[in-house]
Design an enzyme around this catalytic site. Structure first.
Site, PDB file in Angstrom:
ATOM      1  CB  SER A  32       1.722   1.800   0.582  1.00  9.97           C
ATOM      2  OG  SER A  32       1.019   0.590   0.779  1.00  9.97           O
ATOM      3  CB  THR A  33      -0.941   1.973   4.613  1.00 11.01           C
ATOM      4  OG1 THR A  33      -0.625   0.633   4.219  1.00 11.01           O
ATOM      5  CG2 THR A  33      -2.111   1.960   5.573  1.00 11.01           C
ATOM      6  CG  HIS A  90       1.572  -0.339  -2.649  1.00  8.63           C
ATOM      7  ND1 HIS A  90       2.301  -0.508  -1.500  1.00  8.63           N
ATOM      8  CD2 HIS A  90       2.471  -0.285  -3.673  1.00  8.63           C
ATOM      9  CE1 HIS A  90       3.589  -0.559  -1.812  1.00  8.63           C
ATOM     10  NE2 HIS A  90       3.716  -0.417  -3.120  1.00  8.63           N
ATOM     11  CG  MET A 113       3.040  -2.062   6.074  1.00 10.39           C
ATOM     12  SD  MET A 113       1.618  -3.107   6.459  1.00 10.39           S
ATOM     13  CE  MET A 113       0.991  -3.464   4.810  1.00 10.39           C
ATOM     14  CG  ASP A 137       7.313  -1.053  -3.483  1.00 11.03           C
ATOM     15  OD1 ASP A 137       8.298  -1.503  -4.097  1.00 11.03           O
ATOM     16  OD2 ASP A 137       6.262  -0.698  -4.040  1.00 11.03           O
TER      17      ASP A 137
END
Length: 370
Positions: free
Chosen positions: A182-183, A208, A301, A304
């Site tokens: 993600s991030t 993401h 972050m 998930d």
């Protein structure tokens, strides 16, 4: 805790006002200034020293990419890009992440006020993540001469291509690599993929990312890697030497069709607030690939994929999580580790090589089969 101090940079007075209102409504953040162009932003950032900057890409006098490059060179600051959902905007956003932006938000082209309000939670979550990010580890400020230790921490090691283990051909067909991120994950995934050999097992990636951006991201990865990288297509056979990226706004999973693995790309409800979701991909890896899977959890972050990565380990997969020191945000790896999902926790630059080492170890003994 002190409120996160945010500067908003956008040439639209409406967007500046809307973002300021959204930010100031949060109990843990404050908009400490807005700027209509990079020149005004430069002076404002010097004056107020914000924790996070939101930055438009298309602006007069100097575009956001040029300003971002200068900011990262002269005064490294966590930046969340506000980009337009167009093909050109998507390509510029990928370049911004390469230059050091932590994350991005897609600005609606029509109904800006309503669109930004609908994105309020996402915008604020990304600002929070940016405030906690380790941007200083990726970009070295050109102020006082840094120590050797600081240089090592701030400058990522060059990616070293991995030599494929002997007998990889058979294993490449039987094994699969699953990556969740993600991030900060766009650059972390690039780091892993560019180290893998051209006959690596097929790689499935859930990053993401919203619709409209994954095609540009896949094209960029394809231009840099020895693997063939593209967006996944529903029903296609998963081939060695290829990497398949979950399309933005759709879930990616794996299924078995006879002797072959195939990709499943489907719509559905968000899982853990995400679509695509790492949980969906990793759950299918546990269920379908079992001991033939390698799991990799990169910077991001939230949580998930953590539970499903533990399912992968329980099913016989070998799992690696990125370590805190090399993560932009140590959220998803931390949660996976806390769930007992990780066999190893490694610096980003070691992950590709370690995957091939572990693959070679399986070549020397019995190979698990589904």
């Amino acid at each position: 805790m002190a409120a996160i101090r945010v500067v908003v940079v956008d040439d639209s007075a409406l967007v500046r006002s809307l973002l300021k209102t959204l930010i100031d409504r949060q109990s843990d953040m404050q908009c400490v200034g807005t700027a209509a162009d990079p020149f005004a932003a430069r002076e404002l950032i010097r004056e107020v020293s914000p924790d996070v900057v939101t930055l438009d890409i298309e602006m007069p006098r100097m575009d956001g990419l040029e300003f971002l490059a200068r900011l990262m060179r002269l005064r490294p600051t966590p930046v969340v890009m506000v980009s337009t959902l167009t093909e050109r905007g998507a390509e510029a956003t990928m370049r911004a992440l390469e230059l050091g932006a932590v994350d991005f938000v897609s600005k609606p082209r029509l109904g800006v006020a309503e669109g930004l309000h609908q994105l309020s939670d996402e915008i604020c979550d990304k600002i929070r993540a940016a405030a906690r990010s380790r941007i200083w580890r990726r970009v070295q400020p050109p102020c006082a001469a840094p120590t050797a230790e600081a240089q090592r921490a701030a400058t990522p090691a060059a990616t070293t291509p991995v030599v494929a283990p002997r007998g990889l051909g058979r294993l490449s067909t039987e094994k699969l690599i699953f990556i969740g991120a993600s991030t900060g994950g766009t650059e972390a995934t690039r780091e892993v993929l560019t180290s893998l050999p051209p006959d690596s097992p097929a790689v499935l990636i859930t990053q993401h990312m919203p619709p409209g951006f994954t095609r540009s991201y896949a094209a960029r990865l394809n231009s840099l890697c020895r693997l063939t990288v593209r967006e996944a297509t529903d029903g296609e056979r998963l081939l060695p030497g290829h990497a398949y990226l979950a399309p933005g706004g759709l879930h990616l999973s794996v299924e078995r069709s006879g002797a072959n693995y195939i990709a499943r790309v489907r719509d559905g409800e968000p899982v853990n607030r995400h679509k695509p979701s790492v949980e969906v991909l990793f759950e299918s890896a546990a269920r379908v690939a079992g001991p033939n899977a390698f799991g990799v959890m990169l910077t991001g972050m939230g949580a998930d994929g953590a539970k499903a990565m533990k399912l992968m380990r329980d099913a016989g997969a070998y799992n690696i999580c990125q370590d805190e020191a090399s993560c932009v945000v140590f959220g998803m790896p931390r949660e996976a580790i806390a769930h007992g999902a990780a066999h190893e926790v490694l610096p980003l630059q070691r992950i590709g090589a370690r995957l091939m080492e572990q693959l070679a170890a399986t070549a020397s003994g019995p190979t698990h089969r589904v």
